[in-house]
Design an enzyme around this catalytic site. Structure first.
Site, PDB file in Angstrom:
ATOM      1  N   TRP A 123      -2.831  -2.821  -1.880  1.00  0.00           N
ATOM      2  CA  TRP A 123      -2.402  -4.197  -2.167  1.00  0.00           C
ATOM      3  C   TRP A 123      -3.306  -5.066  -1.295  1.00  0.00           C
ATOM      4  CZ3 TRP A 123      -0.149  -8.535   0.151  1.00  0.00           C
ATOM      5  CH2 TRP A 123       0.510  -9.412  -0.720  1.00  0.00           C
ATOM      6  N   GLU A 130      19.249 -17.474  -4.713  1.00  0.00           N
ATOM      7  CA  GLU A 130      18.945 -16.097  -5.116  1.00  0.00           C
ATOM      8  C   GLU A 130      18.654 -16.035  -6.620  1.00  0.00           C
ATOM      9  OE1 GLU A 130      18.002 -13.390  -4.196  1.00  0.00           O
ATOM     10  OE2 GLU A 130      18.596 -11.966  -5.750  1.00  0.00           O
ATOM     11  N   HIS A 158      19.542 -36.955  -4.089  1.00  0.00           N
ATOM     12  CA  HIS A 158      18.608 -37.279  -2.989  1.00  0.00           C
ATOM     13  C   HIS A 158      17.166 -36.969  -3.378  1.00  0.00           C
ATOM     14  CE1 HIS A 158      21.962 -38.160  -0.394  1.00  0.00           C
ATOM     15  NE2 HIS A 158      22.509 -36.986  -0.716  1.00  0.00           N
ATOM     16  N   LYS A 197      15.239 -14.714  -8.507  1.00  0.00           N
ATOM     17  CA  LYS A 197      15.248 -13.635  -9.497  1.00  0.00           C
ATOM     18  C   LYS A 197      14.496 -14.070 -10.737  1.00  0.00           C
ATOM     19  CE  LYS A 197      15.969 -11.056  -7.809  1.00  0.00           C
ATOM     20  NZ  LYS A 197      16.238 -10.595  -6.477  1.00  0.00           N
ATOM     21  N   ASN A 203      -2.391   1.546   5.870  1.00  0.00           N
ATOM     22  CA  ASN A 203      -1.428   0.535   5.440  1.00  0.00           C
ATOM     23  C   ASN A 203      -1.200  -0.386   6.634  1.00  0.00           C
ATOM     24  OD1 ASN A 203       0.622  -0.991   4.409  1.00  0.00           O
ATOM     25  ND2 ASN A 203       2.134   0.662   4.277  1.00  0.00           N
ATOM     26  N   GLY A 204      -1.408  -1.676   6.445  1.00  0.00           N
ATOM     27  CA  GLY A 204      -1.245  -2.617   7.561  1.00  0.00           C
ATOM     28  C   GLY A 204      -2.493  -3.469   7.691  1.00  0.00           C
ATOM     29  N   CYS A 239       0.801  -1.232   0.000  1.00  0.00           N
ATOM     30  CA  CYS A 239       0.000   0.000   0.000  1.00  0.00           C
ATOM     31  C   CYS A 239       0.831   1.278   0.000  1.00  0.00           C
ATOM     32  CB  CYS A 239      -0.911   0.022   1.207  1.00  0.00           C
ATOM     33  SG  CYS A 239      -1.997  -1.376   1.284  1.00  0.00           S
ATOM     34  N   ARG A 283       5.873   0.057  -5.284  1.00  0.00           N
ATOM     35  CA  ARG A 283       5.661  -0.738  -4.074  1.00  0.00           C
ATOM     36  C   ARG A 283       4.724  -1.920  -4.339  1.00  0.00           C
ATOM     37  NH1 ARG A 283       6.691   2.213   0.775  1.00  0.00           N
ATOM     38  NH2 ARG A 283       5.000   1.141   1.827  1.00  0.00           N
ATOM     39  N   LYS A 333       7.144  -4.230  -3.542  1.00  0.00           N
ATOM     40  CA  LYS A 333       8.551  -3.940  -3.298  1.00  0.00           C
ATOM     41  C   LYS A 333       8.858  -3.996  -1.807  1.00  0.00           C
ATOM     42  CE  LYS A 333      12.738  -2.621  -4.174  1.00  0.00           C
ATOM     43  NZ  LYS A 333      13.629  -3.705  -4.604  1.00  0.00           N
ATOM     44  N   GLU A 363      10.572 -14.624 -10.009  1.00  0.00           N
ATOM     45  CA  GLU A 363       9.709 -13.487  -9.673  1.00  0.00           C
ATOM     46  C   GLU A 363       9.437 -12.567 -10.860  1.00  0.00           C
ATOM     47  OE1 GLU A 363      10.969 -10.882  -6.462  1.00  0.00           O
ATOM     48  OE2 GLU A 363      13.040 -11.025  -7.076  1.00  0.00           O
TER      49      GLU A 363
HETATM   50  C1  AGP Z   1      13.641  -9.523  -4.033  1.00  0.00           C
HETATM   51  O1  AGP Z   1      13.813  -9.617  -5.387  1.00  0.00           O
HETATM   52  C2  AGP Z   1      12.283  -9.604  -3.536  1.00  0.00           C
HETATM   53  N1  AGP Z   1      11.380  -8.805  -4.227  1.00  0.00           N
HETATM   54  C3  AGP Z   1      12.084  -9.754  -2.045  1.00  0.00           C
HETATM   55  O2  AGP Z   1      12.427 -11.070  -1.784  1.00  0.00           O
HETATM   56  C4  AGP Z   1      12.834  -8.832  -1.070  1.00  0.00           C
HETATM   57  O3  AGP Z   1      14.203  -9.071  -1.143  1.00  0.00           O
HETATM   58  C5  AGP Z   1      12.321  -9.079   0.360  1.00  0.00           C
HETATM   59  O4  AGP Z   1      10.962  -8.742   0.409  1.00  0.00           O
HETATM   60  C6  AGP Z   1      13.092  -8.341   1.415  1.00  0.00           C
HETATM   61  O5  AGP Z   1      13.051  -6.972   1.218  1.00  0.00           O
HETATM   62  P1  AGP Z   1      14.005  -6.013   2.038  1.00  0.00           P
HETATM   63  O6  AGP Z   1      15.401  -6.261   1.602  1.00  0.00           O
HETATM   64  O7  AGP Z   1      13.523  -4.632   1.688  1.00  0.00           O
HETATM   65  O8  AGP Z   1      13.806  -6.333   3.494  1.00  0.00           O
END
Ligand code: AGP
Length: 586
Positions: A72, A464, A487, A468, A98-99, A2, A28, A581, A471
């Site tokens: 959101w 990681e 395994h 990437k 927001n929350g 949000c 965001r 974000k 997502e």
């Molecule tokens: C990363 O590509 C993601 N969108 C997500 O995993 C992000 O890294 C995670 O939400 C943590 O965010 P932060 O580093 O702002 O705490």
């Protein structure tokens, strides 16, 4: 998650300002939006939409106060009615939120008994009706908001807009909210990126505080309603650094900025790195925590500290760390990594750790963020605003810090700098020749799954990299420890399945090569990322050996691959579906 943007001042085009503010917060993540704006004729204009703002415009009318929100969805579907702002029965109070109001159900039942009429399925709407209810017997709005705070459970940022009085009341617990102060004008936003084009003078509201904004000024109150002095912060980054510039997407811009950011860490961060190394050395147990990409940086950190500094550092994803705090002591150190510094899972587990008197060291990209303010010791990434939802430059900057801190503890700092410099050169090369990664993306884009394998720190890189790719391209991508292949994972390998192997020339090299043979024997398309070519690879991507800093160029390859896969699928890599974000709700 949000986004909130509000305006009060002398500009008579509040509507356009608010819409621009909401657009600046689009990164965001959101699925609907709305505004409540007081017109010059005294009426209040409310409009709500599902979907993106896009090229939307508002009808032109004079106005100098109003509030907007990008939602959101959490409680209640993505509908116009569930979009914010929400109003009370009298339509004299408009709120944005927001929350999550955790106790909204009993509050709503109580308010329905009191004959309040609800029009949405959200938890947020109870806030407007609760304010209305309290206000029937309490005329003082500061006291109304104090009582509201005492009745609401959960992590929230709430802005109550009273058009009649031309005032805003802002309270928060957990969720971030900032106020920018210009020349006789105020800007309210969920983060500084929307305020920075207007003013650099910012106040970050703390939990338990309340801000009152009226034409006559700004007043800050503590949790008992006593006035407090406001200490403003000044934002140091420029509005331009938060723009795409000549790049098609923020994601590509941010990937391309990495060599400069990493160089800046070597050139300017030594003092902070030395301090962090001392703090870790003194601690009785250090716990690296983070979410998503930050968590994978933490996992890489455990390998780097173990191998380079011969130091055991614990690791947990933040959302699980709350259940692991029982053994913390006042001599324990929690080392929290977060680009935004606002991730609720990290903040709430840190709060639990602080209750055990553990010390908090944070590594964030956001001076003044909640995590930054909660910390006993701060490290700043100085990576500049990261606007693409997929974190790229913040990840490699975190790795660079962890890598250099480990070398500092090991008393091998110059070696660390040397390898990091090599890694920067490799990243520069990879970005320069990014068309190679683009070609690879067109070869593998139609596959259902992509697997990524590595051992040691390359296992963390594999996780990681998979995140990437999935997502932004929505292709199923999984990172595995190469040793786990036999395994179970190998059952998933079919003819032509793309399998990326991170195979740096370190202690993992031979075993990872064996994994390459094992998947090749099952028909996989083996993509070797290594300093040494081998016949087993169907596709070879050369990354020169940069010691343990090789993780950095390796992950940059996956960042570019994710970017190009996203484009080839016709997606917007900057705003992947369903993602936000800054994840500010649990
Ligand atoms: C990363 O590509 C993601 N969108 C997500 O995993 C992000 O890294 C995670 O939400 C943590 O965010 P932060 O580093 O702002 O705490």
């Amino acid at each position: 998650m949000c986004g909130i943007f509000g305006y009060l001042g002398n500009n008579q085009h509040a509507g356009a300002l608010i819409l621009d503010g909401l657009k600046a917060l689009e990164y965001r993540g959101y699925d609907s939006w709305g505004v409540a704006i007081k017109k010059a004729d005294g009426t209040v204009f409310i409009e709500k939409h599902t979907g993106k703002i896009g090229n939307a415009s508002l009808p032109v009318f004079q106005s100098h106060i109003g509030i907007g929100h990008t939602r959101w969805a959490t409680h209640g579907g993505v509908t116009n009615k569930n979009a914010h702002p929400h109003v009370d029965c009298s339509k004299k109070i408009a709120i944005v939120h927001n929350g999550i109001v955790e106790n909204f159900k009993p509050l709503k039942s109580h308010l329905i008994q009191k004959k309040h009429i609800f029009t949405s399925e959200t938890d947020s709407e109870v806030i407007a009706h609760l304010i209305e209810e309290i206000h029937t017997t309490e005329p003082d709005l500061v006291k109304v908001m104090q009582r509201l705070r005492s009745k609401i459970h959960g992590m929230n940022a709430i802005i109550a807009f009273f058009p009649e009085y031309e005032s805003f009341y802002i309270i928060k617990n957990g969720s971030p909210i900032v106020v920018g102060v210009g020349n006789k004008e105020f800007f309210i936003a969920s983060d500084t990126s929307a305020i920075i084009p207007h003013t650099k003078r910012i106040y970050f509201l703390e939990d338990e505080e309340m801000l009152e904004l009226t034409k006559s000024g700004i007043r800050l109150y503590n949790n008992t309603g006593m006035k407090k002095k406001i200490s403003y912060s000044t934002i140091t980054y420029s509005a331009e650094s938060a723009q795409k510039g000549s790049y098609d997407h923020f994601m590509l811009k941010e990937i391309s900025e990495q060599p400069q950011i990493l160089k800046n860490i070597i050139d300017t961060k030594k003092r902070e790195i030395i301090q962090a190394a001392q703090i870790i050395k003194k601690a009785y147990g250090t716990y690296l925590i983070g979410c998503g990409t930050a968590s994978y940086a933490c996992l890489a950190g455990t390998y780097l500290f173990s191998k380079i500094a011969h130091r055991h550092i614990n690791f947990a994803i933040s959302s699980e760390f709350s259940y692991l705090v029982d053994f913390l002591k006042d001599s324990s150190l929690v080392f929290a990594l977060s680009q935004s510094g606002e991730t609720i899972d990290t903040i709430s587990s840190v709060k639990k750790a602080k209750e055990k008197n553990a010390k908090l060291l944070s590594l964030t990209n956001s001076r003044g963020s909640t995590l930054y303010r909660m910390s006993d010791y701060n490290l700043l990434l100085h990576a500049g605003p990261e606007k693409a939802v997929a974190s790229t430059k913040a990840y490699t900057a975190k790795i660079a810090f962890l890598y250099l801190i480990a070398h500092k503890i090991a008393k091998t700092y110059s070696l660390g700098e040397k390898n990091l410099t090599k890694a920067i050169d490799e990243v520069t090369e990879i970005i320069f020749h990014k068309s190679k990664i683009q070609s690879l993306s067109s070869k593998i884009k139609d596959h259902q799954s992509i697997f990524i394998l590595g051992r040691g720190v390359s296992y963390a890189a594999a996780l990681e990299s998979a995140l990437k790719i999935k997502e932004v391209s929505y292709i199923h991508a999984e990172g595995f420890a190469a040793g786990e292949l036999k395994h179970g994972v190998i059952a998933l390998i079919e003819k032509d399945t793309p399998v990326i192997l991170f195979n740096p020339e370190d202690e993992t090299y031979d075993d990872t090569l064996s994994a390459a043979h094992e998947v090749k024997a099952r028909g996989a398309h083996v993509i070797g990322v290594s300093s040494r070519n081998d016949d087993v690879y169907d596709t070879y991507i050369e990354v020169k050996n940069c010691g343990d800093a090789t993780i950095i160029p390796n992950v940059v390859i996956a960042q570019l691959l994710g970017y190009y896969l996203s484009l080839s699928k016709g997606h917007d890599p900057d705003k992947p579906r369903n993602l936000a974000k800054s994840v500010t709700v649990k």
